[in-house]
Enzyme design. Structure first.
Site, mmCIF file in Angstrom:
data_model
loop_
_atom_site.group_PDB
_atom_site.id
_atom_site.type_symbol
_atom_site.label_atom_id
_atom_site.label_comp_id
_atom_site.label_asym_id
_atom_site.label_seq_id
_atom_site.Cartn_x
_atom_site.Cartn_y
_atom_site.Cartn_z
ATOM 1 N N GLN A 1 0.847 -1.194 0.000
ATOM 2 C CA GLN A 1 0.000 0.000 0.000
ATOM 3 C C GLN A 1 0.885 1.246 0.000
ATOM 4 O O GLN A 1 1.665 1.465 0.926
ATOM 5 C CB GLN A 1 -0.952 0.051 1.191
ATOM 6 C CG GLN A 1 -2.000 1.156 0.985
ATOM 7 C CD GLN A 1 -2.868 1.430 2.187
ATOM 8 O OE1 GLN A 1 -2.362 1.725 3.255
ATOM 9 N NE2 GLN A 1 -4.180 1.347 2.005
ATOM 10 N N TYR B 1 -6.234 10.866 3.915
ATOM 11 C CA TYR B 1 -4.849 11.165 3.557
ATOM 12 C C TYR B 1 -4.789 11.977 2.272
ATOM 13 O O TYR B 1 -5.803 12.441 1.767
ATOM 14 C CB TYR B 1 -4.037 9.869 3.531
ATOM 15 C CG TYR B 1 -4.017 9.198 4.886
ATOM 16 C CD1 TYR B 1 -3.474 9.862 5.996
ATOM 17 C CD2 TYR B 1 -4.589 7.943 5.101
ATOM 18 C CE1 TYR B 1 -3.492 9.277 7.262
ATOM 19 C CE2 TYR B 1 -4.604 7.352 6.357
ATOM 20 C CZ TYR B 1 -4.057 8.031 7.437
ATOM 21 O OH TYR B 1 -4.081 7.462 8.685
ATOM 22 N N ARG C 1 -7.564 2.106 -2.961
ATOM 23 C CA ARG C 1 -8.474 2.074 -1.817
ATOM 24 C C ARG C 1 -9.160 3.427 -1.662
ATOM 25 O O ARG C 1 -8.507 4.468 -1.635
ATOM 26 C CB ARG C 1 -7.730 1.735 -0.523
ATOM 27 C CG ARG C 1 -8.705 1.412 0.618
ATOM 28 C CD ARG C 1 -8.013 0.908 1.873
ATOM 29 N NE ARG C 1 -8.861 -0.097 2.531
ATOM 30 C CZ ARG C 1 -8.834 -0.367 3.829
ATOM 31 N NH1 ARG C 1 -7.999 0.274 4.633
ATOM 32 N NH2 ARG C 1 -9.631 -1.289 4.342
ATOM 33 N N GLY D 1 -9.966 -7.000 8.813
ATOM 34 C CA GLY D 1 -8.815 -6.305 9.367
ATOM 35 C C GLY D 1 -8.417 -6.809 10.731
ATOM 36 O O GLY D 1 -7.589 -7.709 10.861
ATOM 37 N N ARG D 2 -8.994 -6.240 11.786
ATOM 38 C CA ARG D 2 -8.574 -6.589 13.140
ATOM 39 C C ARG D 2 -8.626 -8.085 13.441
ATOM 40 O O ARG D 2 -7.762 -8.584 14.176
ATOM 41 C CB ARG D 2 -9.368 -5.776 14.161
ATOM 42 C CG ARG D 2 -8.765 -4.393 14.370
ATOM 43 C CD ARG D 2 -9.714 -3.381 14.947
ATOM 44 N NE ARG D 2 -10.663 -2.909 13.947
ATOM 45 C CZ ARG D 2 -11.430 -1.842 14.105
ATOM 46 N NH1 ARG D 2 -11.379 -1.152 15.231
ATOM 47 N NH2 ARG D 2 -12.251 -1.460 13.148
#
Length: 367
Positions: free
Chosen positions: A100, A186, A233, A322-323
């Protein structure tokens, strides 16, 4: 067993063994000085190589692109060599891994970028946003971000060139492809969303102008390494790190059409994933599916059954967990067998050593 998750899928020239994605998660374990990926990170990713696709944690394309202490980069020879250890370890376990690529823009602090003022689409401070800096201890110190300065057009072109080089560096480091981080507030997201971009030149104002930076970066990534090795993404409905759009469903449907025109390998949608967050409307998901024809990945609050349902309904092709991957290195096997999932320790998410990174056992070993 949620069988839809275990069908193989073609991603460009790659055949992925299942539809389970380990999405990017910042863990802040890069070696210092130099923000270099290391053996500990290689072990961590290789442990999770049963995923159909691993996307690395965000890796900054330049010193100015760094938002948080101890995150890895991909612009120096040492960083490329560090990531090569990681990709070699993942490939040895039969895994597929994309890097990424990350520029945080205004979501940083001068302490993380050699004392410089952060840059953004506009000189608008992200309100109530904190990042962590290296405060000389093992514990990250959280500080408020500062007001950025508006990038000049020549600086925008320089960052486009940095993304181009970062994609080449990722392939040199052994990655199978790259994911452009255009989500979560971002830099690229700061250009896209209306409330974080008040420019009056060709990069601001109209939606077409606000999408121009995304368009130029994706074009250069495709030029560098080929469209089938590029993913992007997006986070249409999140307001993470202070970016808000006045009409997100329209904005991001148009972004998906733009990405489709580049014929990139995949589009990765980060859904709002805090517990009481609103669901992404089904009509919006159908619009994204209509707009983007290649592989579509969703991540956020999915369980095995809901992920399999999204694939069966044709809304998604792959699902990111994810987690759950943090505490369950063998997550695909646990999903397949219905084994219970371990819970991660939130205290060890960012920074530190192997504890909370590589010491979570597989299910058989934990019994």
């Amino acid at each position: 067993m949620s069988s839809a998750l275990f069908q193989p899928i073609q991603l460009g020239k790659l055949t992925l063994k299942n539809r389970i994605v380990m999405p990017p998660m910042t863990r802040s374990r890069a070696s210092q000085p130099g923000d270099v990926a290391n053996d500990m990170m290689a072990t961590y990713y290789a442990q999770r190589a049963e995923a159909g696709l691993i996307v690395s944690e965000g890796t900054q394309i330049s010193p100015m692109g760094k938002g948080y202490a101890w995150t890895p980069g991909i612009y120096s020879a040492e960083q490329i060599a560090g990531w090569k250890k990681v990709t070699d370890a993942v490939h040895a376990k039969g895994g597929v891994m994309f890097a990424q690529l990350w520029h945080v823009g205004r979501v940083t602090h001068p302490d993380n970028i050699n004392g410089h003022q952060p840059v953004s689409s506009s000189a608008i401070k992200a309100e109530n946003v904190k990042v962590f800096i290296d405060n000389g201890t093992d514990e990250p110190g959280f500080v408020e971000v500062v007001e950025p300065r508006e990038m000049t057009v020549s600086e925008i072109k320089e960052v486009v060139a940095e993304f181009h080089q970062a994609a080449l560096n990722a392939i040199a480091a052994g990655f199978d492809g790259i994911e452009l981080h255009a989500a979560n507030g971002y830099l690229i997201n700061q250009f896209i969303d209306s409330e974080s971009n008040n420019r009056t030149d060709e990069y601001g104002g109209s939606l077409q102008n606000r999408l121009r930076f995304l368009d130029e970066v994706v074009a250069t990534l495709v030029d560098a390494i080929g469209a089938e090795r590029v993913g992007v993404r997006l986070a249409p409905l999140t307001t993470l790190n202070g970016t808000v759009d006045a009409n997100p469903e329209h904005t991001y449907t148009e972004a998906a059409k733009l990405l489709n025109s580049h014929n990139i390998g995949y589009l990765h949608i980060a859904e709002v994933d805090w517990d009481d967050a609103p669901d992404t409307p089904r009509e919006f998901k159908l619009a994204l599916r209509e707009a983007f024809k290649n592989t579509l990945i969703y991540a956020g609050r999915y369980k095995a059954d809901s992920g399999a349902n999204a694939i069966e309904e044709g809304l998604a092709d792959m699902i990111g967990f994810g987690r759950p991957f943090i505490a369950n290195p063998d997550l695909p096997e646990r999903i397949k067998t219905g084994a219970p999932l371990a819970q991660h320790n939130p205290e060890t998410l960012f920074g530190g050593d192997e504890a909370g990174l590589t010491d979570y056992p597989r299910f058989e070993a934990s019994k």
